[in-house]
Design a protein around this motif. Structure first.
Motif, PDB file in Angstrom:
ATOM      1  N   HIS A 141       0.871  -1.193   0.000  1.00  0.00           N
ATOM      2  CA  HIS A 141       0.000   0.000   0.000  1.00  0.00           C
ATOM      3  C   HIS A 141       0.903   1.238   0.000  1.00  0.00           C
ATOM      4  CE1 HIS A 141      -4.099   1.657   1.342  1.00  0.00           C
ATOM      5  NE2 HIS A 141      -3.335   2.677   1.007  1.00  0.00           N
ATOM      6  N   ASP A 143       1.567   5.358  -0.493  1.00  0.00           N
ATOM      7  CA  ASP A 143       0.920   6.668  -0.565  1.00  0.00           C
ATOM      8  C   ASP A 143       1.959   7.767  -0.646  1.00  0.00           C
ATOM      9  OD1 ASP A 143      -0.553   7.961   2.533  1.00  0.00           O
ATOM     10  OD2 ASP A 143       1.535   7.689   1.988  1.00  0.00           O
ATOM     11  N   VAL A 144       1.491   8.945  -1.070  1.00  0.00           N
ATOM     12  CA  VAL A 144       2.386  10.088  -1.249  1.00  0.00           C
ATOM     13  C   VAL A 144       2.669  10.696   0.125  1.00  0.00           C
ATOM     14  CG1 VAL A 144       2.607  12.384  -2.301  1.00  0.00           C
ATOM     15  CG2 VAL A 144       1.452  10.532  -3.547  1.00  0.00           C
ATOM     16  N   ILE A 145       3.933  10.973   0.391  1.00  0.00           N
ATOM     17  CA  ILE A 145       4.286  11.571   1.676  1.00  0.00           C
ATOM     18  C   ILE A 145       3.766  13.011   1.720  1.00  0.00           C
ATOM     19  CG2 ILE A 145       6.225  12.309   3.126  1.00  0.00           C
ATOM     20  CD1 ILE A 145       7.801   9.912   1.935  1.00  0.00           C
ATOM     21  N   ASP A 146       2.980  13.286   2.716  1.00  0.00           N
ATOM     22  CA  ASP A 146       2.436  14.638   2.958  1.00  0.00           C
ATOM     23  C   ASP A 146       1.779  15.252   1.718  1.00  0.00           C
ATOM     24  OD1 ASP A 146       1.759  16.900   4.371  1.00  0.00           O
ATOM     25  OD2 ASP A 146       3.688  17.891   4.068  1.00  0.00           O
ATOM     26  N   VAL A 147       0.856  14.503   1.133  1.00  0.00           N
ATOM     27  CA  VAL A 147       0.143  15.045  -0.040  1.00  0.00           C
ATOM     28  C   VAL A 147      -0.609  16.318   0.341  1.00  0.00           C
ATOM     29  CG1 VAL A 147      -2.052  13.781   0.216  1.00  0.00           C
ATOM     30  CG2 VAL A 147      -1.234  14.366  -2.056  1.00  0.00           C
ATOM     31  N   THR A 148      -1.061  16.373   1.588  1.00  0.00           N
ATOM     32  CA  THR A 148      -1.863  17.526   2.023  1.00  0.00           C
ATOM     33  C   THR A 148      -1.020  18.800   2.035  1.00  0.00           C
ATOM     34  OG1 THR A 148      -3.017  15.941   3.442  1.00  0.00           O
ATOM     35  CG2 THR A 148      -3.511  18.270   3.795  1.00  0.00           C
ATOM     36  N   VAL A 186      -6.391   3.813  -5.912  1.00  0.00           N
ATOM     37  CA  VAL A 186      -7.610   3.510  -5.147  1.00  0.00           C
ATOM     38  C   VAL A 186      -8.230   4.748  -4.517  1.00  0.00           C
ATOM     39  CG1 VAL A 186      -7.008   1.093  -4.693  1.00  0.00           C
ATOM     40  CG2 VAL A 186      -6.250   2.868  -3.085  1.00  0.00           C
ATOM     41  N   GLY A 187      -7.746   5.938  -4.909  1.00  0.00           N
ATOM     42  CA  GLY A 187      -8.339   7.166  -4.383  1.00  0.00           C
ATOM     43  C   GLY A 187      -7.352   7.947  -3.543  1.00  0.00           C
ATOM     44  N   GLY A 188      -7.632   9.251  -3.405  1.00  0.00           N
ATOM     45  CA  GLY A 188      -6.752  10.119  -2.614  1.00  0.00           C
ATOM     46  C   GLY A 188      -5.360  10.133  -3.210  1.00  0.00           C
ATOM     47  N   ASP A 189      -4.375   9.679  -2.445  1.00  0.00           N
ATOM     48  CA  ASP A 189      -2.990   9.594  -2.926  1.00  0.00           C
ATOM     49  C   ASP A 189      -2.497   8.162  -2.813  1.00  0.00           C
ATOM     50  OD1 ASP A 189      -2.948   9.398  -0.188  1.00  0.00           O
ATOM     51  OD2 ASP A 189      -1.125  10.575   0.060  1.00  0.00           O
ATOM     52  N   ASN A 190      -3.429   7.207  -2.884  1.00  0.00           N
ATOM     53  CA  ASN A 190      -3.108   5.815  -2.572  1.00  0.00           C
ATOM     54  C   ASN A 190      -3.067   4.901  -3.792  1.00  0.00           C
ATOM     55  OD1 ASN A 190      -3.857   5.179   0.716  1.00  0.00           O
ATOM     56  ND2 ASN A 190      -4.350   7.157  -0.178  1.00  0.00           N
ATOM     57  N   GLN A 219       5.761   6.545   0.212  1.00  0.00           N
ATOM     58  CA  GLN A 219       6.103   5.600   1.277  1.00  0.00           C
ATOM     59  C   GLN A 219       5.225   4.369   1.054  1.00  0.00           C
ATOM     60  OE1 GLN A 219       5.237   7.843   4.837  1.00  0.00           O
ATOM     61  NE2 GLN A 219       3.139   8.287   4.191  1.00  0.00           N
ATOM     62  N   LYS A 236      -1.654  -1.823   5.572  1.00  0.00           N
ATOM     63  CA  LYS A 236      -2.086  -0.532   6.136  1.00  0.00           C
ATOM     64  C   LYS A 236      -1.405  -0.280   7.482  1.00  0.00           C
ATOM     65  CE  LYS A 236      -6.692  -0.184   4.055  1.00  0.00           C
ATOM     66  NZ  LYS A 236      -7.265   1.152   3.973  1.00  0.00           N
ATOM     67  N   ARG A 243       4.742   6.116   8.863  1.00  0.00           N
ATOM     68  CA  ARG A 243       4.379   7.463   9.350  1.00  0.00           C
ATOM     69  C   ARG A 243       4.979   7.699  10.731  1.00  0.00           C
ATOM     70  NH1 ARG A 243      -1.223   6.354   6.897  1.00  0.00           N
ATOM     71  NH2 ARG A 243      -1.138   7.603   5.001  1.00  0.00           N
TER      72      ARG A 243
HETATM   73  N1  LIG Z   1      -8.392   4.450  -0.561  1.00  0.00           N
HETATM   74  C1  LIG Z   1      -7.769   4.972   0.492  1.00  0.00           C
HETATM   75  N2  LIG Z   1      -7.598   6.291   0.563  1.00  0.00           N
HETATM   76  C2  LIG Z   1      -6.970   6.792   1.637  1.00  0.00           C
HETATM   77  C3  LIG Z   1      -6.483   5.959   2.687  1.00  0.00           C
HETATM   78  N3  LIG Z   1      -5.868   6.759   3.603  1.00  0.00           N
HETATM   79  C4  LIG Z   1      -5.973   8.025   3.128  1.00  0.00           C
HETATM   80  N4  LIG Z   1      -6.634   8.039   1.951  1.00  0.00           N
HETATM   81  C5  LIG Z   1      -6.866   9.204   1.064  1.00  0.00           C
HETATM   82  O1  LIG Z   1      -5.644   9.926   0.938  1.00  0.00           O
HETATM   83  C6  LIG Z   1      -5.852  11.289   1.224  1.00  0.00           C
HETATM   84  C7  LIG Z   1      -4.606  11.841   1.890  1.00  0.00           C
HETATM   85  O2  LIG Z   1      -4.471  11.266   3.188  1.00  0.00           O
HETATM   86  P1  LIG Z   1      -3.051  10.980   3.823  1.00  0.00           P
HETATM   87  O3  LIG Z   1      -2.235  10.136   2.923  1.00  0.00           O
HETATM   88  O4  LIG Z   1      -3.281  10.480   5.220  1.00  0.00           O
HETATM   89  O5  LIG Z   1      -2.449  12.465   3.915  1.00  0.00           O
HETATM   90  P2  LIG Z   1      -0.948  12.974   3.795  1.00  0.00           P
HETATM   91  O6  LIG Z   1      -1.012  14.446   3.878  1.00  0.00           O
HETATM   92  O7  LIG Z   1      -0.262  12.392   2.603  1.00  0.00           O
HETATM   93  O8  LIG Z   1      -0.273  12.412   5.117  1.00  0.00           O
HETATM   94  P3  LIG Z   1       0.856  11.229   5.234  1.00  0.00           P
HETATM   95  O9  LIG Z   1       0.348  10.078   4.397  1.00  0.00           O
HETATM   96  O10 LIG Z   1       0.851  10.918   6.693  1.00  0.00           O
HETATM   97  O11 LIG Z   1       2.120  11.793   4.720  1.00  0.00           O
HETATM   98  C8  LIG Z   1      -7.126  11.316   2.055  1.00  0.00           C
HETATM   99  O12 LIG Z   1      -7.822  12.512   1.851  1.00  0.00           O
HETATM  100  C9  LIG Z   1      -7.903  10.180   1.509  1.00  0.00           C
HETATM  101  O13 LIG Z   1      -8.596  10.589   0.334  1.00  0.00           O
HETATM  102  C10 LIG Z   1      -6.662   4.558   2.569  1.00  0.00           C
HETATM  103  O14 LIG Z   1      -6.266   3.743   3.412  1.00  0.00           O
HETATM  104  N5  LIG Z   1      -7.305   4.116   1.450  1.00  0.00           N
END
Ligand SMILES: Nc1nc2c(ncn2[C@@H]2O[C@H](COP(=O)(O)OP(=O)(O)OP(=O)(O)O)[C@@H](O)[C@H]2O)c(=O)[nH]1
Length: 257
Positions: A141, A143-148, A186-190, A219, A236, A243
């Motif tokens: 799984h 995701d982008v580091i600190d996408v927010t 799968v949505g968001g930054d995932n 990450q 997960k 994190r």
């Molecule tokens: N499908 C899915 N989407 C997720 C999940 N966790 C977060 N998201 C999505 O990803 C977006 C960003 O969340 P995070 O990845 O926690 O935010 P971030 O700012 O990157 O923080 P870090 O990952 O801690 O660096 C959220 O708004 C959700 O849309 C997950 O487990 N599955």
């Protein structure tokens, strides 16, 4: 050793249906596709599987926990409730790439996706009971580091979308080409990647590659289990470790691994 079972779900004769007797309203097609996807998520998820929307008319599922009868039931239920039916090709392999190639071959051998007489195909091989019980699914799984902080709260929403899609495209190509893995947004930054047995260095290399190619920093948490659900939950939790520890790769693999 991983042994993944993949099911390719294909809407039967969908292209012609979308324009017969004349082109159908796009919003209605989007509604149908997303409802069908949600429905499959629930039905496949009940047995511990994951399904990814892919192109929506072709969806790709990790179905290690599902036997032949489970597939039959889902197929029948869809045909009873939707204006379209689905065909399902099932394949198994030591890599997800190999399993999907087998599943695809089942449907291609049966005929064209746009053949009105090729409907509700169910074919291929499912895992035997021992293989189903084994912890044969590896899920990563990403995701982008600190996408927010980097994108969502700072730049235009479309710029963010482009960056995430570019990261996804670079990652999916690398993981498929180098590691026979199938990666899905799968949505968001995932992005969830279904992988064979891979060492931590493979994930580290993938992260370096994506960062170098498109400047998106990832990450990843990696898990293993008898089903996509079990492997995905472990992944997960491993991502939470990233994190917490500030690391790029964390793996939560079974003790006997
Ligand atoms: N499908 C899915 N989407 C997720 C999940 N966790 C977060 N998201 C999505 O990803 C977006 C960003 O969340 P995070 O990845 O926690 O935010 P971030 O700012 O990157 O923080 P870090 O990952 O801690 O660096 C959220 O708004 C959700 O849309 C997950 O487990 N599955």
């Amino acid at each position: 050793m991983t042994r993944t079972q993949i099911t390719l779900v294909q809407i039967d004769n969908y292209g012609p249906w979308t324009v017969t007797p004349e082109p159908r309203r796009e919003v209605d097609l989007q509604t149908l596709q997303s409802r069908l996807y949600a429905d499959l998520c629930q039905q496949i998820g009940r047995e511990g599987g994951y399904v990814f929307f892919a192109r929506f008319d072709n969806m790709i599922a990790v179905t290690n926990g599902l036997d032949w009868a489970d597939h039959e039931l889902i197929q029948e239920s869809i045909a009873n409730r939707y204006p379209v039916s689905v065909s399902m090709g099932i394949g198994t392999g030591t890599t997800p790439q190999e399993a999907l190639a087998e599943a695809t071959g089942v449907l291609q051998t049966a005929g064209s996706a746009q053949d009105g007489t090729r409907t509700e195909i169910l074919g291929g091989d499912v895992l035997d009971e021992d293989e189903r019980a084994a912890k044969g699914v590896q899920v990563a799984h990403f995701d982008v580091i600190d996408v927010t902080g980097t994108y969502t709260d700072r730049v235009d929403a479309f710029e963010t979308f482009i960056a995430i899609e570019q990261g996804y495209a670079a990652l999916m190509r690398y993981m498929y080409g180098q590691h026979d893995s199938l990666s899905f947004f799968v949505g968001g930054d995932n992005v969830i990647a279904v992988c064979p047995d891979l060492p931590a260095s493979a994930y580290e290399d993938a992260i370096v590659h994506v960062s170098g190619e498109v400047g998106v920093d990832l990450q990843v948490g990696v898990g293993r289990g008898a089903s996509a659900h079990d492997a995905g939950m472990a992944a997960k939790h491993a991502l939470e470790e990233c994190r917490h520890n500030g690391t790029r790769v964390e793996r939560a693999l079974p003790a006997d691994d």
